[in-house]
Design a protein around this motif. Structure first.
Motif, PDB file in Angstrom:
ATOM      1  N   PHE A 119       0.839  -1.193   0.000  1.00 33.69           N
ATOM      2  CA  PHE A 119       0.000   0.000   0.000  1.00 33.69           C
ATOM      3  C   PHE A 119       0.871   1.238   0.000  1.00 33.69           C
ATOM      4  N   PHE A 120       0.576   2.156  -0.920  1.00 32.27           N
ATOM      5  CA  PHE A 120       1.221   3.462  -0.963  1.00 32.27           C
ATOM      6  C   PHE A 120       0.133   4.519  -0.826  1.00 32.27           C
ATOM      7  N   PRO A 121       0.105   5.268   0.271  1.00 32.12           N
ATOM      8  CA  PRO A 121      -0.905   6.330   0.390  1.00 32.12           C
ATOM      9  C   PRO A 121      -0.664   7.395  -0.669  1.00 32.12           C
ATOM     10  N   HIS A 153      -7.288  -0.823  -1.786  1.00 27.65           N
ATOM     11  CA  HIS A 153      -6.261   0.139  -1.399  1.00 27.65           C
ATOM     12  C   HIS A 153      -6.658   1.425  -2.115  1.00 27.65           C
ATOM     13  N   SER A 154      -7.035   2.443  -1.359  1.00 30.89           N
ATOM     14  CA  SER A 154      -7.624   3.624  -1.986  1.00 30.89           C
ATOM     15  C   SER A 154      -7.253   4.879  -1.221  1.00 30.89           C
ATOM     16  N   VAL A 185      -7.151   0.365  -6.115  1.00 31.37           N
ATOM     17  CA  VAL A 185      -6.744  -1.006  -6.430  1.00 31.37           C
ATOM     18  C   VAL A 185      -7.638  -1.961  -5.652  1.00 31.37           C
ATOM     19  N   VAL A 186      -8.393  -2.774  -6.380  1.00 27.34           N
ATOM     20  CA  VAL A 186      -9.223  -3.791  -5.743  1.00 27.34           C
ATOM     21  C   VAL A 186      -8.316  -4.965  -5.369  1.00 27.34           C
ATOM     22  N   ILE A 187      -8.291  -5.307  -4.087  1.00 30.21           N
ATOM     23  CA  ILE A 187      -7.416  -6.398  -3.642  1.00 30.21           C
ATOM     24  C   ILE A 187      -8.198  -7.553  -3.036  1.00 30.21           C
ATOM     25  N   GLY A 188      -9.506  -7.364  -2.776  1.00 27.68           N
ATOM     26  CA  GLY A 188     -10.256  -8.442  -2.140  1.00 27.68           C
ATOM     27  C   GLY A 188     -11.740  -8.338  -2.360  1.00 27.68           C
ATOM     28  N   LEU A 189     -12.418  -9.438  -2.029  1.00 23.91           N
ATOM     29  CA  LEU A 189     -13.866  -9.537  -2.189  1.00 23.91           C
ATOM     30  C   LEU A 189     -14.416 -10.370  -1.033  1.00 23.91           C
ATOM     31  N   LEU A 224      -0.677   2.534  -9.700  1.00 20.98           N
ATOM     32  CA  LEU A 224       0.222   1.801 -10.585  1.00 20.98           C
ATOM     33  C   LEU A 224       1.427   1.266  -9.818  1.00 20.98           C
ATOM     34  N   ALA A 225       1.950   2.048  -8.879  1.00 25.15           N
ATOM     35  CA  ALA A 225       3.087   1.575  -8.073  1.00 25.15           C
ATOM     36  C   ALA A 225       2.706   0.350  -7.250  1.00 25.15           C
ATOM     37  N   MET A 226       1.475   0.322  -6.741  1.00 20.20           N
ATOM     38  CA  MET A 226       1.043  -0.833  -5.944  1.00 20.20           C
ATOM     39  C   MET A 226       0.995  -2.096  -6.793  1.00 20.20           C
ATOM     40  N   THR A 227       0.415  -1.999  -7.990  1.00 23.70           N
ATOM     41  CA  THR A 227       0.293  -3.195  -8.825  1.00 23.70           C
ATOM     42  C   THR A 227       1.636  -3.596  -9.422  1.00 23.70           C
ATOM     43  N   LEU A 228       2.457  -2.623  -9.803  1.00 23.08           N
ATOM     44  CA  LEU A 228       3.788  -2.959 -10.288  1.00 23.08           C
ATOM     45  C   LEU A 228       4.610  -3.636  -9.197  1.00 23.08           C
ATOM     46  N   SER A 229       4.545  -3.114  -7.980  1.00 25.08           N
ATOM     47  CA  SER A 229       5.296  -3.712  -6.879  1.00 25.08           C
ATOM     48  C   SER A 229       4.809  -5.120  -6.589  1.00 25.08           C
TER      49      SER A 229
END
Length: 301
Positions: free
Chosen positions: A38-40, A146-147, A132-136, A51-56
């Motif tokens: 997570f990047f605030p 992560h928003s 970024v949707v990370i869960g359901l 984009l940084a979250m998904t790339l990481s």
């Protein structure tokens, strides 16, 4: 001459809606993509942060600040969708758009985080936002995001659907070349890979085409894609091997014989090249003129 695969541009149906699955007894009720950092976000920086979250997550160690120059447009105080896609490719990842809203469920089940574009305002006063949707959570009827400045944010399916619909259900997967989307057609995935060739990322594109063959082993375009990438890198032996395999797998496709002829020619194997080129011409088809050009470039009778 080497012929590259041609991919048609498929039209997309307009976004309709999303059918959230119900919790089923004896089936998982919660799904989550693991290890998504997570990047605030800073002011107006939701694009670089998402984009940084998904790339990481995909294995690229990068911060939002390192993406700002490429992704963020100061005059818009935000990030264009095209810039998000280009940013993923620039960092050696496959940028795959969700084919339709319900694909989000399948991707989360597969453990893939998804960048989504929401309108947190109104249709006439939009407030655009990447999350970024990370869960359901099917039992509690929530998505996990992560928003903004909040990690693991819970949002009801109804509210999320409403805000995502205003963004026309735009969703983006950022995947390494060794991994496929849970939901994608062969053509859509190969269209996501082909821009890497125009960027000169031949090794990356070759790996992605090879990955595609694991799911679509009868894909002529993927076979040609691997061979073209090997050829572009100057590895004529590897390209020959791929094109030779393709002639056996697709004996009625002249392009495979044409390309084999070209790599044989460049290795000085004139007689073999001529035989392959003549076979391509004999097969004919809409590319026959190209096959004849290749044959005309081969010395001898």
């Amino acid at each position: 001459m080497i012929l590259v695969p041609v991919l048609t541009i498929a039209s997309c149906a307009g976004p309709a809606g999303i059918r959230w699955p119900s919790a089923i007894p004896d089936q998982p009720r919660q799904y989550r993509a693991a290890d998504v950092p997570f990047f605030p976000q800073k002011t107006d920086q939701c694009g670089p942060a998402a984009l940084a979250m998904t790339l990481s997550w995909s294995g690229v160690r990068i911060s939002p600040a390192a993406l700002t120059a490429d992704v963020f447009t100061p005059s818009l105080k935000g990030s264009l969708q095209s810039a998000m896609i280009a940013g993923a490719r620039r960092h050696d990842r496959i940028a795959c758009l969700l084919p339709e809203p319900n694909a989000l469920v399948d991707e989360i089940r597969a453990g893939h985080p998804v960048i989504v574009l929401q309108n947190l305002g109104l249709a006439w006063y939009p407030v655009w936002h990447y999350a970024v949707v990370i869960g359901l959570d099917l039992e509690r009827r929530n998505v996990v995001l992560h928003s903004g400045t909040e990690a693991d944010k819970l949002l009801s399916l109804d509210v999320f659907t409403r805000t995502w619909r205003r963004g026309e259900f735009w969703g983006l997967l950022v995947l390494p070349s060794s991994e496929l989307p849970a939901r994608s057609s062969e053509e859509a995935y190969l269209r996501a890979v082909s821009p890497l060739e125009r960027m000169g990322k031949w090794a990356l594109a070759a790996e992605a085409y090879a990955t595609a063959l694991k799911r679509w082993p009868h894909s002529l375009a993927a076979y040609l894609g691997v061979g073209v990438c090997r050829y572009a890198r100057g590895d004529l032996k590897a390209a020959e091997g791929i094109f030779r395999q393709a002639t056996l797998k697709f004996p009625a496709e002249g392009a495979t014989f044409n390309n084999l002829a070209q790599v044989l020619l460049e290795q000085g194997r004139i007689d073999e090249a001529r035989t392959a080129a003549r076979h391509a011409v004999a097969l004919g088809g809409p590319l026959k003129a190209e096959f004849e050009k290749t044959l005309s470039e081969i010395p001898g009778p």
